[in-house]
Design a protein around this motif. Structure first.
Motif, PDB file in Angstrom:
ATOM      1  N   THR A  29     -77.402  -8.222  -5.061  1.00 15.22           N
ATOM      2  CA  THR A  29     -78.226  -7.220  -5.056  1.00 15.22           C
ATOM      3  C   THR A  29     -78.820  -7.266  -3.445  1.00 15.22           C
ATOM      4  O   THR A  29     -79.451  -6.253  -2.825  1.00 15.22           O
ATOM      5  N   ALA A  30     -78.776  -8.281  -2.952  1.00 10.51           N
ATOM      6  CA  ALA A  30     -78.996  -8.808  -1.429  1.00 10.51           C
ATOM      7  C   ALA A  30     -78.132  -7.923  -0.462  1.00 10.51           C
ATOM      8  O   ALA A  30     -78.557  -7.443   0.634  1.00 10.51           O
ATOM      9  N   THR A  31     -76.804  -8.170  -0.832  1.00  9.22           N
ATOM     10  CA  THR A  31     -75.978  -7.788   0.187  1.00  9.22           C
ATOM     11  C   THR A  31     -75.247  -6.253  -0.058  1.00  9.22           C
ATOM     12  O   THR A  31     -74.399  -5.780   0.856  1.00  9.22           O
ATOM     13  N   GLY A  32     -75.253  -6.048  -1.268  1.00  9.44           N
ATOM     14  CA  GLY A  32     -74.482  -4.729  -2.021  1.00  9.44           C
ATOM     15  C   GLY A  32     -73.065  -4.907  -2.144  1.00  9.44           C
ATOM     16  O   GLY A  32     -72.296  -4.009  -2.505  1.00  9.44           O
ATOM     17  N   ASP A  33     -72.715  -6.011  -1.766  1.00  9.38           N
ATOM     18  CA  ASP A  33     -71.116  -6.589  -2.183  1.00  9.38           C
ATOM     19  C   ASP A  33     -70.896  -6.494  -3.997  1.00  9.38           C
ATOM     20  O   ASP A  33     -71.623  -6.953  -4.414  1.00  9.38           O
ATOM     21  N   MET A  34     -69.786  -6.110  -3.984  1.00  7.83           N
ATOM     22  CA  MET A  34     -69.215  -5.928  -5.370  1.00  7.83           C
ATOM     23  C   MET A  34     -67.871  -6.593  -5.590  1.00  7.83           C
ATOM     24  O   MET A  34     -66.965  -6.239  -4.630  1.00  7.83           O
ATOM     25  N   GLU A  35     -67.803  -7.175  -6.731  1.00  2.43           N
ATOM     26  CA  GLU A  35     -66.305  -7.630  -7.202  1.00  2.43           C
ATOM     27  C   GLU A  35     -66.179  -7.485  -8.732  1.00  2.43           C
ATOM     28  O   GLU A  35     -67.156  -7.245  -9.296  1.00  2.43           O
ATOM     29  N   TYR A  36     -64.813  -7.700  -9.166  1.00  2.20           N
ATOM     30  CA  TYR A  36     -64.703  -7.577 -10.486  1.00  2.20           C
ATOM     31  C   TYR A  36     -63.561  -8.409 -10.911  1.00  2.20           C
ATOM     32  O   TYR A  36     -62.569  -8.450 -10.030  1.00  2.20           O
ATOM     33  N   GLN A  37     -63.333  -8.455 -12.240  1.00  3.44           N
ATOM     34  CA  GLN A  37     -62.440  -9.350 -12.753  1.00  3.44           C
ATOM     35  C   GLN A  37     -62.003  -9.146 -14.150  1.00  3.44           C
ATOM     36  O   GLN A  37     -62.851  -8.283 -14.617  1.00  3.44           O
ATOM     37  N   GLY A  38     -61.078  -9.567 -14.585  1.00  2.00           N
ATOM     38  CA  GLY A  38     -60.384  -9.379 -16.206  1.00  2.00           C
ATOM     39  C   GLY A  38     -59.808 -10.631 -16.608  1.00  2.00           C
ATOM     40  O   GLY A  38     -59.106 -11.338 -15.763  1.00  2.00           O
ATOM     41  N   ILE A  39     -60.305 -10.921 -17.683  1.00  2.00           N
ATOM     42  CA  ILE A  39     -59.390 -11.998 -18.503  1.00  2.00           C
ATOM     43  C   ILE A  39     -58.940 -11.738 -19.778  1.00  2.00           C
ATOM     44  O   ILE A  39     -59.300 -10.567 -20.293  1.00  2.00           O
ATOM     45  N   TYR A  40     -57.945 -12.537 -20.184  1.00  6.62           N
ATOM     46  CA  TYR A  40     -57.379 -12.488 -21.827  1.00  6.62           C
ATOM     47  C   TYR A  40     -58.253 -13.044 -22.595  1.00  6.62           C
ATOM     48  O   TYR A  40     -58.404 -14.387 -22.275  1.00  6.62           O
ATOM     49  N   LEU A  41     -59.005 -12.497 -23.350  1.00  8.59           N
ATOM     50  CA  LEU A  41     -59.929 -13.128 -24.195  1.00  8.59           C
ATOM     51  C   LEU A  41     -59.434 -14.410 -25.161  1.00  8.59           C
ATOM     52  O   LEU A  41     -60.249 -15.450 -25.113  1.00  8.59           O
ATOM     53  N   ALA A  42     -58.135 -14.448 -25.775  1.00  3.68           N
ATOM     54  CA  ALA A  42     -57.734 -15.415 -26.511  1.00  3.68           C
ATOM     55  C   ALA A  42     -57.635 -16.982 -25.888  1.00  3.68           C
ATOM     56  O   ALA A  42     -58.101 -17.773 -26.341  1.00  3.68           O
ATOM     57  N   THR A  43     -57.341 -16.746 -24.560  1.00  4.32           N
ATOM     58  CA  THR A  43     -57.029 -18.212 -23.859  1.00  4.32           C
ATOM     59  C   THR A  43     -57.948 -18.094 -22.635  1.00  4.32           C
ATOM     60  O   THR A  43     -58.076 -19.114 -21.952  1.00  4.32           O
ATOM     61  N   ARG A  44     -58.632 -17.180 -22.282  1.00  2.00           N
ATOM     62  CA  ARG A  44     -59.901 -17.181 -21.295  1.00  2.00           C
ATOM     63  C   ARG A  44     -59.191 -17.435 -19.900  1.00  2.00           C
ATOM     64  O   ARG A  44     -59.650 -17.549 -18.928  1.00  2.00           O
ATOM     65  N   GLN A  45     -57.747 -16.900 -19.878  1.00  2.00           N
ATOM     66  CA  GLN A  45     -56.984 -16.907 -18.590  1.00  2.00           C
ATOM     67  C   GLN A  45     -57.522 -15.735 -17.705  1.00  2.00           C
ATOM     68  O   GLN A  45     -57.385 -14.517 -18.078  1.00  2.00           O
ATOM     69  N   LYS A  46     -57.561 -16.022 -16.416  1.00  2.00           N
ATOM     70  CA  LYS A  46     -58.083 -14.913 -15.644  1.00  2.00           C
ATOM     71  C   LYS A  46     -56.777 -14.247 -15.102  1.00  2.00           C
ATOM     72  O   LYS A  46     -55.876 -14.699 -14.632  1.00  2.00           O
ATOM     73  N   LEU A  47     -56.813 -12.841 -15.379  1.00  2.00           N
ATOM     74  CA  LEU A  47     -55.582 -12.110 -15.128  1.00  2.00           C
ATOM     75  C   LEU A  47     -55.802 -11.307 -13.728  1.00  2.00           C
ATOM     76  O   LEU A  47     -54.628 -11.045 -13.011  1.00  2.00           O
TER      77      LEU A  47
END
Length: 210
Positions: A90-108
């Motif tokens: 909210t301060a800088t307006g910067d945005m990022e996003y991510q996705g994970i595989y639910l079963a193992t919590r591995q970040k894809l």
């Protein structure tokens, strides 16, 4: 009978936080571009809401009770799935996003930060990124997001954002254009499902910066 006092959360304004009068809230939000704020009946509720993402409270109605019947109706999330989330500063307006595989919590994948973005744009791009990745792998597993807005944008194959294009977010608008074109030129069988935070807890792909 005295009117019950309200408490006001300002997620985006001249100053952010919890305020105990409308005048204080108005001073932070009136005339402020894209201000985000909402009133609550108790200070405890307002403090909790301030730690949450604005879209979880603005324009939505949170169930007051988690009945057994509702819980059984919702069920449990499918472990063989991809869960996405976005974070917006909210301060800088910067945005990022991510996705994970639910079963193992591995970040894809993890993308960003991108300047001058919004949370909904991040959620939209995250869903499309997940669909494209799964399409490439020949997988039809579900994709979960906690943003109803982003899910609706994906279904319409268009990001209906009111964000203004600037020199700082040109890359972001290019990504939006590419995502929309991908949706219009590809077919997929992956269900796009709502992550039911009320019943399942925080989205596992959440950045944890509340």
């Amino acid at each position: 009978m005295a009117k019950k006092p309200k408490f006001y959360v300002v997620w985006r304004g001249r100053q952010t936080g919890v305020f105990d009068s409308w005048d204080d809230c108005k001073a932070q939000t009136h005339g402020f571009d894209k201000a985000l704020y909402k009133s609550f009946d108790s200070k405890a509720e307002a403090i909790k809401a301030f730690r949450d993402k604005p879209h979880e409270h603005i324009g939505t109605t949170t169930p007051k009770t988690k009945t057994t019947a509702n819980r059984l109706f919702v069920g449990n999330p499918l472990e063989d799935s991809l869960v996405v989330d976005a974070a917006w500063n909210t301060a800088t307006g910067d945005m990022e996003y991510q996705g994970i595989y639910l079963a193992t919590r591995q970040k894809l994948f993890l993308m960003g930060p991108y300047a001058d973005g919004t949370n909904n744009i991040g959620e939209f791009l995250a869903i499309v990124h997940a669909l494209a990745l799964l399409h490439q792998k020949g997988s039809n597993i579900p994709v979960y997001s906690d943003s109803r807005t982003a899910i609706s944008w994906v279904k319409k194959k268009m990001a209906n954002t009111k964000l203004e294009a600037t020199s700082r977010n040109a890359v972001l608008f290019d990504l939006i254009d590419r995502a929309e074109k991908w949706l219009k030129t590809h077919t997929f069988a992956n269900p796009i499902l709502k992550w039911e935070t009320t019943y399942w807890g925080e989205n596992p792909a959440d950045f944890g910066r509340k």
